[in-house]
Design a protein around this motif. Structure first.
Motif, PDB file in Angstrom:
ATOM      1  N   UNK A  53       0.964  -1.258  -0.061  1.00  0.00           N
ATOM      2  CA  UNK A  53      -0.129   0.085   0.068  1.00  0.00           C
ATOM      3  C   UNK A  53       0.693   1.318   0.038  1.00  0.00           C
ATOM      4  N   UNK A  54       0.611   2.199  -0.977  1.00  0.00           N
ATOM      5  CA  UNK A  54       1.567   3.315  -1.006  1.00  0.00           C
ATOM      6  C   UNK A  54       1.119   4.585   0.193  1.00  0.00           C
ATOM      7  N   UNK A  55       2.429   5.007   0.312  1.00  0.00           N
ATOM      8  CA  UNK A  55       2.023   6.130   1.222  1.00  0.00           C
ATOM      9  C   UNK A  55       1.422   7.613   0.495  1.00  0.00           C
ATOM     10  N   UNK A  56       0.445   7.908   1.100  1.00  0.00           N
ATOM     11  CA  UNK A  56      -0.247   9.147   0.220  1.00  0.00           C
ATOM     12  C   UNK A  56       0.826  10.201   0.578  1.00  0.00           C
ATOM     13  N   UNK A  57       1.054  10.801  -0.454  1.00  0.00           N
ATOM     14  CA  UNK A  57       2.026  12.161  -0.518  1.00  0.00           C
ATOM     15  C   UNK A  57       1.313  13.181   0.311  1.00  0.00           C
ATOM     16  N   UNK A  58       2.111  13.756   1.238  1.00  0.00           N
ATOM     17  CA  UNK A  58       1.691  15.004   2.029  1.00  0.00           C
ATOM     18  C   UNK A  58       1.699  16.172   1.059  1.00  0.00           C
ATOM     19  N   UNK A  59       1.482  17.345   1.292  1.00  0.00           N
ATOM     20  CA  UNK A  59       1.398  18.568   0.373  1.00  0.00           C
ATOM     21  C   UNK A  59       2.383  19.398   0.823  1.00  0.00           C
ATOM     22  N   UNK A  60       3.014  19.890  -0.499  1.00  0.00           N
ATOM     23  CA  UNK A  60       4.116  21.187  -0.127  1.00  0.00           C
ATOM     24  C   UNK A  60       3.237  22.408   0.150  1.00  0.00           C
ATOM     25  N   UNK A  61       3.101  23.215   1.191  1.00  0.00           N
ATOM     26  CA  UNK A  61       2.332  24.317   1.284  1.00  0.00           C
ATOM     27  C   UNK A  61       2.931  25.460   1.175  1.00  0.00           C
ATOM     28  N   UNK A  62       4.153  25.618   1.950  1.00  0.00           N
ATOM     29  CA  UNK A  62       4.766  27.163   2.074  1.00  0.00           C
ATOM     30  C   UNK A  62       5.782  27.231   0.829  1.00  0.00           C
ATOM     31  N   UNK A  63       5.902  28.496   0.382  1.00  0.00           N
ATOM     32  CA  UNK A  63       6.692  28.915  -0.874  1.00  0.00           C
ATOM     33  C   UNK A  63       8.308  28.505  -0.439  1.00  0.00           C
ATOM     34  N   UNK A  64       8.488  28.488   0.629  1.00  0.00           N
ATOM     35  CA  UNK A  64      10.030  28.176   1.009  1.00  0.00           C
ATOM     36  C   UNK A  64      10.076  26.640   0.566  1.00  0.00           C
ATOM     37  N   UNK A  65       9.044  25.547   1.046  1.00  0.00           N
ATOM     38  CA  UNK A  65       9.254  24.213   0.584  1.00  0.00           C
ATOM     39  C   UNK A  65       9.398  24.085  -0.809  1.00  0.00           C
ATOM     40  N   UNK A  66       8.547  24.882  -1.697  1.00  0.00           N
ATOM     41  CA  UNK A  66       8.746  24.671  -3.118  1.00  0.00           C
ATOM     42  C   UNK A  66      10.185  25.185  -3.737  1.00  0.00           C
ATOM     43  N   UNK A  67      10.542  26.241  -3.051  1.00  0.00           N
ATOM     44  CA  UNK A  67      11.933  26.897  -3.515  1.00  0.00           C
ATOM     45  C   UNK A  67      12.978  26.063  -3.088  1.00  0.00           C
ATOM     46  N   UNK A  68      13.098  25.387  -2.084  1.00  0.00           N
ATOM     47  CA  UNK A  68      13.975  24.199  -1.632  1.00  0.00           C
ATOM     48  C   UNK A  68      13.984  23.245  -2.720  1.00  0.00           C
ATOM     49  N   UNK A  69      12.887  22.535  -3.168  1.00  0.00           N
ATOM     50  CA  UNK A  69      12.801  21.773  -4.262  1.00  0.00           C
ATOM     51  C   UNK A  69      13.516  22.121  -5.408  1.00  0.00           C
ATOM     52  N   UNK A  70      13.671  23.335  -5.769  1.00  0.00           N
ATOM     53  CA  UNK A  70      14.332  23.952  -7.090  1.00  0.00           C
ATOM     54  C   UNK A  70      15.707  23.481  -6.801  1.00  0.00           C
ATOM     55  N   UNK A  71      16.320  23.467  -5.807  1.00  0.00           N
ATOM     56  CA  UNK A  71      17.786  22.973  -5.935  1.00  0.00           C
ATOM     57  C   UNK A  71      17.779  21.524  -6.196  1.00  0.00           C
ATOM     58  N   UNK A  72      16.814  20.829  -6.210  1.00  0.00           N
ATOM     59  CA  UNK A  72      16.878  19.309  -6.734  1.00  0.00           C
ATOM     60  C   UNK A  72      17.228  19.145  -8.077  1.00  0.00           C
ATOM     61  N   UNK A  73      16.892  17.798  -8.519  1.00  0.00           N
ATOM     62  CA  UNK A  73      17.110  17.201  -9.819  1.00  0.00           C
ATOM     63  C   UNK A  73      15.890  17.716 -10.716  1.00  0.00           C
ATOM     64  N   UNK A  74      16.190  18.152 -11.805  1.00  0.00           N
ATOM     65  CA  UNK A  74      15.025  18.609 -12.878  1.00  0.00           C
ATOM     66  C   UNK A  74      14.898  17.552 -13.866  1.00  0.00           C
ATOM     67  N   UNK A  75      13.636  17.105 -13.910  1.00  0.00           N
ATOM     68  CA  UNK A  75      13.195  15.975 -15.115  1.00  0.00           C
ATOM     69  C   UNK A  75      12.271  16.785 -16.136  1.00  0.00           C
ATOM     70  N   UNK A  76      12.841  17.119 -17.204  1.00  0.00           N
ATOM     71  CA  UNK A  76      11.891  17.551 -18.361  1.00  0.00           C
ATOM     72  C   UNK A  76      11.043  16.823 -19.161  1.00  0.00           C
ATOM     73  N   UNK A  77       9.878  17.067 -19.385  1.00  0.00           N
ATOM     74  CA  UNK A  77       8.967  16.350 -20.146  1.00  0.00           C
ATOM     75  C   UNK A  77       8.014  17.305 -21.084  1.00  0.00           C
TER      76      UNK A  77
END
Length: 121
Positions: free
Chosen positions: A6-30
Motif C-alpha cells: 500500500x503506497x504512502x499518500x503524499x503530503x502536500x507542499x504548502x509553503x513557498x520556502x518548501x517549493x523553493x527548496x525543491x528547486x535545488x534538486x533534480x529537474x526532469x523535463x517532459x
C-alpha cells in the motif's frame, strides 16, 4: 496490483520556502510538465506540490490543469513516489490537450526513472 505494498499518500507542499527548496534538486523535463525532485534524506511520506503559472491561462484553465494532474497522481503515479522525497510538478498548457492515459504514463515514467527525463525538453 495486489503484489504492491500500500503506497504512502503524499503530503502536500504548502509553503513557498518548501517549493523553493525543491528547486535545488533534480529537474526532469517532459513534454507536459517539468518535474523537480529533492531527496530530503528521511523516510517520511513523499510530499507533492503542483505549480501552474499564469502563462498557462486564466484561473479556470489553471484549475483544470491542476485537477488533471492531481487525479493522475492519485490513481496512478502515487505507486512510483519514493519515501523521503519532495516532488514539484510545474505544468504546461499541453496537459489539457493530452489524453489522460498519456498524462498518467508520462507522470509515472518521470517519477520512477530519473535517467529518463535528463536532457529532454
Amino acid at each position: 496490483m495486489a503484489d504492491r505494498p500500500a503506497p504512502q499518500h503524499p503530503a502536500r507542499l504548502r509553503k513557498r520556502a518548501e517549493f523553493l527548496a525543491v528547486r535545488r534538486g533534480e529537474k526532469r523535463r517532459g513534454r507536459l510538465f517539468l518535474l523537480e525532485v529533492l531527496d530530503r534524506g528521511d523516510e517520511d511520506a513523499p510530499r507533492l506540490g503542483i505549480t501552474v503559472t499564469k502563462k498557462v491561462g486564466n484561473a479556470v484553465v489553471r484549475n483544470r490543469v491542476r485537477r488533471r494532474i492531481k487525479e493522475a497522481c492519485r490513481i496512478h503515479a502515487i505507486h512510483d513516489m519514493a519515501a523521503g522525497k519532495d516532488y514539484v510538478i510545474v505544468a504546461r498548457r499541453a496537459v489539457l490537450d493530452a489524453p489522460f492515459a498519456s498524462l498518467k504514463d508520462e507522470l509515472s515514467r518521470r517519477i520512477a526513472d530519473p535517467a529518463e527525463g535528463r536532457g529532454k525538453g
